[in-house]
Design an enzyme around this catalytic site. Structure first.
Site, PDB file in Angstrom:
ATOM      1  CB  CYS A 148      -0.933  -0.013   1.197  1.00  0.00           C
ATOM      2  SG  CYS A 148      -2.068   1.397   1.248  1.00  0.00           S
ATOM      3  CB  CYS A 155      -8.035  -1.029   6.016  1.00  0.00           C
ATOM      4  SG  CYS A 155      -9.535  -0.166   5.495  1.00  0.00           S
TER       5      CYS A 155
END
Length: 370
Positions: A103, A199
């Protein structure tokens, strides 16, 4: 007298205390600050329990509180293509990937960085606990001063060229100080708990969530001797060193995953947290990336005496690092390392400077698999 234009900085707002204080400090330092929230996961389409909706609301509340504009950018497709798809692919191959590293490399300091510059910004700032240090005209990535929160491990794969336009205002601070200052300033996120885990999984069970994408394929738990001691739901759901969730009991010490054989869907387990099969002194890693040049470009030798981490929050471990052809790195540690895991990152340091890292490919355990 011509008034000098303020430097403009886009702050990556996460809805947490770290990015909130980052934005406030920069505003108080005289920057023109823009808050930008990044939405990476569509829980409606893909499931999971991502906290994006609440986090976006908290981020906007903070921006309103400190008086800066707030925008939301949607990178759900980019995240799916460049992070989540790779995450699933490697799980299916029997590895244990780290989506946070991907990410940072693919989204926060590539797509998001480019978006920040499209606002005609001079800098992108985030709430990472890391530092940018200038030496001899070069911008280097350094550890944050709070050793318990240092996030350079997760940043090791970013393109070092972006550091010239990146600010980490919290890099010189400790987390307790961040909380105290934020509370004193009355920021609404000052007491908000730090987000933990991945997440897109949120509070859901890791195995249940991934089972939707990977399915289940029952196989055998075996000891290194070949003895079958139980059944599992698929080797993709287990990682080296894992103790919880195995469903193995009986007499003796706790069971730990010590290896996997994807082709036969076998997960090897042994008893005892200090079993020799959990320890390795030497590993080989591939696809090495360097923040600001490799060993030789940083004035080091090849091989070089450095320190390294094979997981976040691990203490620095002395090692010898040797560059080989094709981005391959051989690493030999002074002390055996526990639970070296394929496709996790080994990250290299020269003192406080994070040089870069590589994806672990294999390790020589002290008690080899059959």
């Amino acid at each position: 007298m011509v008034r000098q234009k303020k430097k403009r900085v886009v702050v990556g707002m996460s809805g947490g205390v770290d990015s909130s204080l980052t934005a406030k400090l920069l505003k108080d330092d005289g920057y023109e600050v823009i808050g930008l929230f990044m939405r990476n996961w569509d829980e409606t389409s893909h499931g999971g329990e991502c906290r994006a909706t609440q986090d976006s609301h908290d981020a906007q509340t903070v921006c309103d509180q400190i008086g800066i504009p707030f925008y939301v950018v949607n990178f759900t497709q980019g995240y799916w293509d460049r992070v989540f798809a790779t995450f699933l692919k490697e799980l299916k191959q029997g590895y244990t990937p780290n989506p946070d590293v991907l990410c940072n490399r693919e989204i926060k300091f590539d797509l998001f960085y480019q978006k920040a510059l499209s606002f005609d910004a001079d800098y992108l700032a985030t709430g990472h606990y890391a530092r940018v240090i200038q030496r001899n005209g070069r911008h280097l990535l350094a550890k944050g001063v709070d050793s318990t929160k240092d996030q350079s491990y997760f940043l090791h794969a970013i393109n070092g060229r972006v550091l010239e336009k990146v600010l980490f205002p919290l890099g010189e601070m400790k987390k307790k100080e961040v909380r105290k200052i934020s509370s004193g300033l009355g920021l609404v996120t000052s007491d908000k708990r730090d987000s933990m885990g991945i997440c897109f999984i949120g509070k859901r069970n890791f195995k249940d969530f991934l089972g939707h994408y990977l399915g289940y394929s029952r196989g055998e738990f075996r000891r290194l001797s070949g003895e079958v001691v139980g059944e599992h739901d698929g080797s993709a759901y287990y990682t080296i060193g894992q103790r919880k969730g195995l469903g193995l009991g009986g007499a003796g010490e706790a069971w730990f995953v010590v290896g996997k054989e994807k082709s036969r869907n076998v997960v090897y387990v042994e008893q005892g947290q200090d079993h020799p099969a959990l320890y390795s002194r030497r590993l080989v890693a591939h696809e090495a990336t360097w923040i600001c040049g490799d060993l030789l470009e940083n004035g080091l030798t090849n091989p070089a005496h450095l320190t390294a981490k094979i997981r976040y929050r691990q203490s620095d471990e002395a090692c010898m690092v040797k560059l080989c052809a094709g981005g391959v790195v051989e690493v030999e540690f002074t002390r055996p390392q526990r639970a070296v895991t394929a496709r996790q990152s080994v990250v290299f340091y020269d003192g406080e400077i994070c040089l870069g890292g590589a994806w672990i490919e294999s390790a020589d355990t002290l008690a080899p698999l059959r």
